[in-house]
Scaffold this motif. Structure first.
Motif, PDB file in Angstrom:
ATOM      1  N   PHE A   1      38.122  18.679  41.678  1.00  0.00           N
ATOM      2  CA  PHE A   1      38.257  17.217  41.961  1.00  0.00           C
ATOM      3  C   PHE A   1      39.421  16.524  42.313  1.00  0.00           C
ATOM      4  O   PHE A   1      39.322  15.900  43.570  1.00  0.00           O
ATOM      5  CB  PHE A   1      37.907  16.190  40.562  1.00  0.00           C
ATOM      6  N   VAL A   2      40.421  16.871  41.882  1.00  0.00           N
ATOM      7  CA  VAL A   2      41.773  16.156  42.576  1.00  0.00           C
ATOM      8  C   VAL A   2      42.024  16.672  43.988  1.00  0.00           C
ATOM      9  O   VAL A   2      42.733  15.896  44.885  1.00  0.00           O
ATOM     10  CB  VAL A   2      42.876  16.717  41.787  1.00  0.00           C
ATOM     11  N   GLU A   3      41.587  18.069  44.509  1.00  0.00           N
ATOM     12  CA  GLU A   3      41.886  18.483  45.573  1.00  0.00           C
ATOM     13  C   GLU A   3      41.202  18.043  46.551  1.00  0.00           C
ATOM     14  O   GLU A   3      41.229  17.761  47.827  1.00  0.00           O
ATOM     15  CB  GLU A   3      42.097  19.899  45.499  1.00  0.00           C
TER      16      GLU A   3
ATOM     17  N   SER B   1      26.666  34.882  36.988  1.00  0.00           N
ATOM     18  CA  SER B   1      28.203  35.437  37.179  1.00  0.00           C
ATOM     19  C   SER B   1      28.479  35.162  38.639  1.00  0.00           C
ATOM     20  O   SER B   1      27.651  34.682  39.346  1.00  0.00           O
ATOM     21  CB  SER B   1      27.916  37.050  36.926  1.00  0.00           C
ATOM     22  N   GLY B   2      29.605  35.556  38.891  1.00  0.00           N
ATOM     23  CA  GLY B   2      30.120  35.297  40.187  1.00  0.00           C
ATOM     24  C   GLY B   2      31.487  34.603  40.379  1.00  0.00           C
ATOM     25  O   GLY B   2      32.146  34.164  39.125  1.00  0.00           O
ATOM     26  N   GLN B   3      31.979  34.630  41.233  1.00  0.00           N
ATOM     27  CA  GLN B   3      33.317  33.739  41.445  1.00  0.00           C
ATOM     28  C   GLN B   3      33.377  32.401  41.060  1.00  0.00           C
ATOM     29  O   GLN B   3      32.293  31.767  41.050  1.00  0.00           O
ATOM     30  CB  GLN B   3      34.002  34.018  43.038  1.00  0.00           C
ATOM     31  N   ALA B   4      34.554  32.056  40.638  1.00  0.00           N
ATOM     32  CA  ALA B   4      34.494  30.724  39.896  1.00  0.00           C
ATOM     33  C   ALA B   4      33.797  29.442  40.888  1.00  0.00           C
ATOM     34  O   ALA B   4      32.980  28.620  40.251  1.00  0.00           O
ATOM     35  CB  ALA B   4      36.067  30.361  39.623  1.00  0.00           C
ATOM     36  N   HIS B   5      34.021  29.691  42.092  1.00  0.00           N
ATOM     37  CA  HIS B   5      33.572  28.465  42.960  1.00  0.00           C
ATOM     38  C   HIS B   5      32.118  28.658  43.069  1.00  0.00           C
ATOM     39  O   HIS B   5      31.456  27.454  43.100  1.00  0.00           O
ATOM     40  CB  HIS B   5      34.425  28.543  44.224  1.00  0.00           C
ATOM     41  N   LYS B   6      31.568  29.730  43.090  1.00  0.00           N
ATOM     42  CA  LYS B   6      30.111  29.991  43.040  1.00  0.00           C
ATOM     43  C   LYS B   6      29.356  29.474  41.782  1.00  0.00           C
ATOM     44  O   LYS B   6      28.236  28.987  41.691  1.00  0.00           O
ATOM     45  CB  LYS B   6      29.816  31.516  43.377  1.00  0.00           C
ATOM     46  N   VAL B   7      30.047  29.614  40.704  1.00  0.00           N
ATOM     47  CA  VAL B   7      29.649  29.165  39.513  1.00  0.00           C
ATOM     48  C   VAL B   7      29.382  27.829  39.229  1.00  0.00           C
ATOM     49  O   VAL B   7      28.348  27.260  38.825  1.00  0.00           O
ATOM     50  CB  VAL B   7      30.268  29.795  38.115  1.00  0.00           C
ATOM     51  N   LEU B   8      30.693  27.165  39.805  1.00  0.00           N
ATOM     52  CA  LEU B   8      30.578  25.650  39.683  1.00  0.00           C
ATOM     53  C   LEU B   8      29.587  24.915  40.538  1.00  0.00           C
ATOM     54  O   LEU B   8      28.948  23.992  40.506  1.00  0.00           O
ATOM     55  CB  LEU B   8      32.044  25.231  40.211  1.00  0.00           C
ATOM     56  N   GLU B   9      29.404  25.714  41.810  1.00  0.00           N
ATOM     57  CA  GLU B   9      28.320  25.426  42.665  1.00  0.00           C
ATOM     58  C   GLU B   9      26.977  25.531  42.184  1.00  0.00           C
ATOM     59  O   GLU B   9      26.130  24.397  42.254  1.00  0.00           O
ATOM     60  CB  GLU B   9      28.445  26.250  44.205  1.00  0.00           C
TER      61      GLU B   9
ATOM     62  N   GLU C   1      31.066  19.138  46.367  1.00  0.00           N
ATOM     63  CA  GLU C   1      29.830  18.524  47.076  1.00  0.00           C
ATOM     64  C   GLU C   1      28.814  17.907  45.803  1.00  0.00           C
ATOM     65  O   GLU C   1      28.279  16.969  46.024  1.00  0.00           O
ATOM     66  CB  GLU C   1      28.945  19.239  47.987  1.00  0.00           C
ATOM     67  N   GLY C   2      28.765  18.848  44.713  1.00  0.00           N
ATOM     68  CA  GLY C   2      27.844  18.194  43.754  1.00  0.00           C
ATOM     69  C   GLY C   2      28.654  17.149  43.013  1.00  0.00           C
ATOM     70  O   GLY C   2      28.180  16.027  42.577  1.00  0.00           O
ATOM     71  N   GLN C   3      30.011  17.078  42.865  1.00  0.00           N
ATOM     72  CA  GLN C   3      30.816  16.018  42.096  1.00  0.00           C
ATOM     73  C   GLN C   3      30.529  14.817  43.014  1.00  0.00           C
ATOM     74  O   GLN C   3      30.335  13.681  42.618  1.00  0.00           O
ATOM     75  CB  GLN C   3      32.156  16.370  42.004  1.00  0.00           C
ATOM     76  N   TRP C   4      30.705  15.137  44.264  1.00  0.00           N
ATOM     77  CA  TRP C   4      30.811  13.938  45.186  1.00  0.00           C
ATOM     78  C   TRP C   4      29.298  13.104  45.231  1.00  0.00           C
ATOM     79  O   TRP C   4      29.325  11.916  45.130  1.00  0.00           O
ATOM     80  CB  TRP C   4      31.190  14.251  46.527  1.00  0.00           C
ATOM     81  N   LYS C   5      28.157  13.966  45.310  1.00  0.00           N
ATOM     82  CA  LYS C   5      27.065  13.206  45.146  1.00  0.00           C
ATOM     83  C   LYS C   5      26.807  12.354  44.069  1.00  0.00           C
ATOM     84  O   LYS C   5      26.300  11.184  44.193  1.00  0.00           O
ATOM     85  CB  LYS C   5      25.784  14.425  45.406  1.00  0.00           C
TER      86      LYS C   5
END
Length: 786
Positions: free
Chosen positions: A670-672, A752-760, A767-771
């Motif tokens: 979020f911050v970045e 499973s998966g890298q952190a950014h893929k799990v967040l996705e 993008e999910g947060q922004w929407k």
């Protein structure tokens, strides 16, 4: 194929047996007579307690352990009857909390002996357990019966708590008492070193079957805690079985070991007592254990009979007894009536609480009269208490000179607003939350001369808790070979035992335990221990006014950013198990997103002195942001528990509502990536971060309203990498909750998966947060224009 017999490998502990043929000397007849009379009074009192609190209590195990406890209290322990909180005294811990009836009976009779023969040994009345206090057995503090109120009887819990003098722990739940009692042993050992008090632990074979007990047994032997003595009341009966363990060639219903084998397997000294009903054998075993002390902990296994001479034996006496004032009950009183020429008043009249209490008290007074009229019994055991006091004085136990100084962490020298250089991180650098916590604990450890002992469930390096021990002797703690190390090994992958040992260590009052594992595991596996530690600390505070002694339950590798390990490990549910599930002030969770928030949050939590501090720290490196450049408040703002990243102005239109954030994974994203878009869009929005729900709840109500007024909660939506219920205090409307984004928003466990893929996958990526935020802002703007 010929099968071979498997023998134990080399042991550091010894094994021996006590039976009439092996006893070097016999107990004098007069001594045996005193103990026999005392035990008769004790067994009778147990029966009376069950009778007047029917369908409640555990007479069987209380009775079978009587001789054991009598031997510990009157022939072995060095302690002061006048000072139940004496730090250098030996301890007796009832790990077998279901024997609470026996504990209260034994304590009351001991008090009577002192009152009659050595009144100068008695502490202030509040720190005694008097015969009158037995009127409070299993009674609530709100009890209104006249004698309970007249004598200001103590409400005695169904299982022991520190509301009772000489009781340090709350015990009785599924083996927790063994682990926490062993924690007391660690605390005593590290405080006094070679002069360590002995910690006696009472348990039965049924209470040894939980897995956490095996974990603790392994840990204590590996650490060579020679000041521990485990006394096992082996009566072979539990609630459901009269054949708990294998016994000779007879298989057990529960386990295929005997307590002797179990303890010897774990490299304890083992003394097997053929007949635990024979005070001669009991005292001989204890004398042998004292003379044969080596560098291993000791277990004494006593063969007993549950409910011996009560009229109901075995499993049927575990949690049940005779019907109220029945003929069978009155038969249990006859041996004492015959021996001492007394008569117990029988119950007559209507069964009202007042009448029952009156008869209860009259029966207790018969036992008081027995001791007063047979002064030689009180004199004998009063002299035992006097000798225990003198022996303790003669030992001149002193804390080790280079020992821990826990009070250094509770004074005014440490301020949450002043982050030391060792715990400060340069903007633009990378740091993990787990390492930031380790470095904070290390800083505090050095300040307190090693008052923090750290452990992990085979993850001591992985969770960075090992950093807490830097600057102290390398390797792992061993009472004999490496007592200066601040890192404990607790049996391997053993969250259960680790939690208990850390809690017991903290309870001793000279240390803080810090245990870490995956948040996914430790929050659940140590929940029972956390609850019992909270109960115990609350009771201790009520009893003597002392502040709580915290322990760190470190939920490491927390949340979705442990995604490569999959949903079995990257669990968003852990916070929900702890937050809001304990009375206020008992447990404080910490949910920082920025490594710079760790130190101030830890200090703020320590200042509050909860029973448990539960930091949630993630595994991956996090970018250290320039908070000033981003127009964020300093990291020290986190100490309030909730702080504003942005403030909206409700009086200006359009107004875009309130956004609540919780959790490192989503907030770094979020911050970045999202906050700059919000600023660019010009949203007039409150944005608040939840760094600790409990620290916020401890603020004055006026200050809470200033930071997070109720109208914000009514309009807010939330974003969290945890579960939706953790947002409930901050997002109170149905609309806000429906719009919130959380780990289970798609109603399934994530992959499973890298952190950014799990967040996705969870729609928690940028993008999910922004929407979600932009949709919410549009809705708020539209709502405001109506």
């Amino acid at each position: 194929m010929a099968f071979k017999k498997l023998d134990f490998g080399p042991r550091r502990g010894y094994y021996t047996e006590i039976h009439p043929d092996t006893m070097e000397s016999q107990v004098p007849d007069e001594t045996r007579k005193m103990y026999d009379d005392y035990d008769l009074i004790y067994r009778t009192l147990c029966g009376i307690l069950y009778n007047f609190v029917p369908k409640s209590g555990h007479p069987g195990g209380s009775i079978s352990s009587g001789r054991i406890v009598e031997g510990i209290l009157f022939s072995w322990m060095d302690y002061r009857m006048s000072d139940p909180e004496c730090l250098e005294a030996d301890l007796l811990s009832y790990a077998a909390g279901h024997k609470a009836m026996g504990l209260y009976a034994m304590w009351a009779l001991r008090n009577e002996c002192a009152r009659i023969s050595r009144p100068q040994l008695l502490p202030a009345e509040k720190r005694q357990l008097r015969m009158e206090d037995l009127l409070g057995f299993r009674r609530n503090p709100t009890q209104e019966t006249p004698l309970f109120k007249k004598f200001k009887a103590k409400p005695l819990d169904g299982h022991p708590t520190p509301l009772t003098p000489f009781v340090k722990l709350s015990t009785g739940a599924s083996g927790v008492g063994v682990t926490t009692s062993f924690g007391l042993g660690y605390g005593a050992m590290d405080t006094f070193g070679k002069d360590a008090p002995t910690v006696h632990v009472l348990e039965g074979e049924g209470g040894m079957t939980p897995g956490r007990v095996a974990e603790a047994m392994a840990a204590a032997a590996a650490a060579q805690l020679w000041n521990l003595v485990l006394h096992v009341d082996w009566n072979q009966s539990s609630i459901d079985s009269d054949r708990v363990c294998r016994d000779g060639d007879k298989p057990g219903d529960y386990v295929q070991w005997s307590p002797v084998e179990f303890c010897y397997l774990h490299d304890w000294n083992v003394i097997s007592v053929e007949d635990g009903k024979d005070i001669g054998q009991v005292l001989a075993a204890m004398e042998l254990a004292k003379k044969s002390r080596n560098e291993q902990p000791t277990a004494i296994i006593y063969r007993t009979v549950k409910g011996w001479q009560y009229g109901i034996e075995g499993r049927k006496s575990h949690g049940a007894g005779h019907d109220f004032c029945s003929e069978a009950y009155y038969n249990t009183l006859k041996p004492l009536e015959k021996r001492f020429g007394v008569t117990f008043p029988q119950f007559a009249g209507e069964k009202t609480p007042v009448n029952i209490e009156k008869n209860f008290f009259d029966n207790l007074m018969v036992l008081r009269k027995v001791l007063e009229d047979n002064r030689e019994i009180a004199d004998f055991f009063g002299e035992c208490l006097s000798r225990a006091d003198k022996d303790l004085t003669a030992l001149k136990r002193k804390k080790r000179q280079d020992g821990p100084d826990l009070q250094a962490l509770y004074g005014n020298s440490l301020k949450a607003e002043e982050i030391p250089a060792e715990c400060t991180y340069e903007p633009g650098s990378q740091q993990t939350l787990r390492m930031a916590l380790g470095e904070t604990l290390n800083y505090l450890n050095k300040k307190s001369k090693g008052a923090i002992l750290a452990a992990s469930a085979d993850l001591i390096g992985s969770t960075s808790i090992a950093t807490a021990g830097k600057g102290f002797p390398e390797g792992y703690y061993n009472a004999v070979s490496n007592p200066g190390s601040r890192l404990l090994l607790v049996g391997g992958i053993c969250e259960d035992a680790m939690g208990g040992i850390m809690a017991g260590l903290s309870t001793y009052g000279q240390h803080i335990g810090a245990g870490s594992s995956y948040g996914a595991f430790i929050a659940a596996l140590e929940h029972i221990t956390a609850r019992l530690h909270g109960i115990g600390q609350q009771a201790k505070h009520e009893y003597c006014g002392e502040a709580y002694n915290p322990w760190f339950l470190v939920c490491a590798h927390a949340g979705l950013k442990t995604g490569e390990d999959g949903p079995t490990h990257a669990d968003p549910q852990a916070l929900q198990l702890l937050e809001g599930n304990f009375p206020q002030g008992v447990l404080i969770t910490l949910t920082p997103w920025d490594p710079q928030e760790i130190y101030p949050l830890v200090i703020a939590a320590l200042k509050q002195r909860p029973a448990v501090i539960a930091p949630f720290v993630t595994r991956p490196n996090e970018k250290v942001f320039d908070r000033k450049k981003l127009n964020l408040p300093p990291a020290t703002a986190a100490v309030k528990g909730v702080y504003a990243m942005r403030r909206g102005d409700r009086s200006k239109s359009p107004y875009h509502g309130t956004l609540v954030l919780q959790g490192s994974g989503v907030t770094n994203t979020f911050v970045e990536e999202v906050l700059p878009r919000i600023d660019q869009a010009g949203y007039n929005m409150n944005i608040l971060y939840i760094a600790s729900a409990e620290l916020f709840s401890l603020l004055p109500q006026k200050e809470q309203n200033q930071i997070f007024p109720e109208e914000m909660a009514l309009e807010a939506m939330g974003i969290t990498g945890l579960t939706l219920p953790t947002l409930y205090p901050w997002v109170t409307s149905r609309e806000g909750r429906n719009r919130s984004v959380h780990a289970f928003g798609r109603s399934h466990y994530l992959g499973s998966g890298q952190a950014h893929k799990v967040l996705e996958e969870a729609r928690l990526h940028s993008e999910g947060q922004w929407k979600a935020i932009s949709d919410y802002a549009a809705w708020m703007e539209k709502k405001g224009s109506r």
